[in-house]
Write an enzyme that holds these catalytic residues in place. Structure first.
Site, PDB file in Angstrom:
ATOM      1  N   ASP A   8       0.839  -1.320  -0.026  1.00  0.00           N
ATOM      2  CA  ASP A   8      -0.116   0.017   0.181  1.00  0.00           C
ATOM      3  C   ASP A   8       0.894   1.257  -0.155  1.00  0.00           C
ATOM      4  OD1 ASP A   8      -2.275   1.659   0.301  1.00  0.00           O
ATOM      5  OD2 ASP A   8      -2.073   1.372   2.353  1.00  0.00           O
ATOM      6  N   GLU A  69      -1.115  -1.349  -4.964  1.00  0.00           N
ATOM      7  CA  GLU A  69      -2.306  -0.533  -5.034  1.00  0.00           C
ATOM      8  C   GLU A  69      -2.407   0.413  -6.289  1.00  0.00           C
ATOM      9  OE1 GLU A  69      -4.875   0.668  -1.847  1.00  0.00           O
ATOM     10  OE2 GLU A  69      -4.787   2.928  -2.558  1.00  0.00           O
ATOM     11  N   ASP A 142      -3.096   0.978   6.798  1.00  0.00           N
ATOM     12  CA  ASP A 142      -2.092   0.782   5.811  1.00  0.00           C
ATOM     13  C   ASP A 142      -1.554  -0.760   5.931  1.00  0.00           C
ATOM     14  OD1 ASP A 142      -1.284   3.781   5.206  1.00  0.00           O
ATOM     15  OD2 ASP A 142      -1.609   3.365   7.137  1.00  0.00           O
TER      16      ASP A 142
END
Lengths: 183, 183
Positions: A8, A69, A142
């Site tokens: 992430d 991501e 996260d």
């Protein structure tokens, strides 16, 4: 068994999570961590620091695949630029090692782990906890997001053909569609 | 004498230009090149390829400073993401070597080399040719832009205090203002 790294990306907080995926939908936690850099540090120094920490994860855990991501430009411009810069660094680290990377949208990840593309953050965390049989929801968000990215890669597979099991025609079409959107 | 590397970041075309800046406004060309990657190549492979080529420029020409075009999110989203990813890689390469980076906006660069922030591309190319006493305008535009970025850094200086000559109070204020905008 396939080892998967979920990332992430972010300049202030970068989540990394590694899981092992065995037969079927079975996944287990290997590691999860959130790297941070101070907002008042020089941009290039922040990127270098994150690069070093992510490189260490690659070298230590030797993932076979990366799930990253996908960055959109629709949010806060400053944040997005930093996030894109970090993702560029992660992509280069993966390419250096010949490791394939899948780009996953937040709604794709939510749908994969909760069954619902508009799920809220706490639901994602809760499902990550359940799926990996953890005692607590990984914090901060996260950390949970990085693991959710890795789980999505395990379940939705397969960035690269010919690994683990043959693709179904539907999977192949999906992979091709993703590939077209990747650049 | 200070050696400066200008970088016009991009995934399809990445311009790099190196100049030497001696006393006053005197600048001379060291090298200029445009690296390209094919649009149908995997994103991570494109980034890795550009990283390798820019790393070679750093190692071979040993610049003391880097002038990098600031990326904005206002244009085409896909292009901007790629550009930000490339710029992240360039920033990490500079930080690895402890080389300070200035971020310059296109209008700042145009103003520095043509005296006019809304100057058109051909004017920038023409002025780069004149300033560096070249026989031709560097092509493609990314080559001229990279050199214009380096010239701007030479003339507007100084990302780092204490180099070359003492700063005036105005220069210091300008540098501080830039620093605040940098992250």
């Amino acid at each position: 068994m396939t080892r998967i790294l979920g990332v992430d990306p972010g300049l202030t907080r970068l989540g990394v999570g590694v899981i092992d995926h065995s037969r079927g939908s079975e996944v287990s936690l290997v590691m999860v961590e959130v790297f941070t850099t101070p907002a008042d540090q020089e941009l290039s120094a922040r990127l270098l620091s994150l690069q070093g920490q992510v490189r260490e994860v690659f070298d230590r855990y030797q993932p076979a695949r990366v799930s990253l991501e996908r960055v959109f430009a629709q949010h806060n411009v400053r944040t997005v630029m930093g996030t894109a810069q970090v993702s560029g660094i992660v992509l280069a680290l993966a390419a250096e090692r010949g490791i394939p990377v899948s780009h996953r949208t937040p709604s794709e990840v939510k749908a994969a782990v909760t069954g619902y593309g508009n799920a809220k953050k706490p639901q994602v965390g809760q499902m990550v906890k359940n799926i990996l049989k953890l005692k607590q929801v990984p914090k901060p968000a996260d950390a949970a997001d990085a693991l959710a990215l890795a789980i999505t890669e395990a379940w939705r597979g397969t960035a690269v053909a010919g690994e683990d099991r043959p693709e179904t025609p539907a999977q192949r079409a999906w992979r091709e569609a993703l590939k077209d959107r990747r650049t």
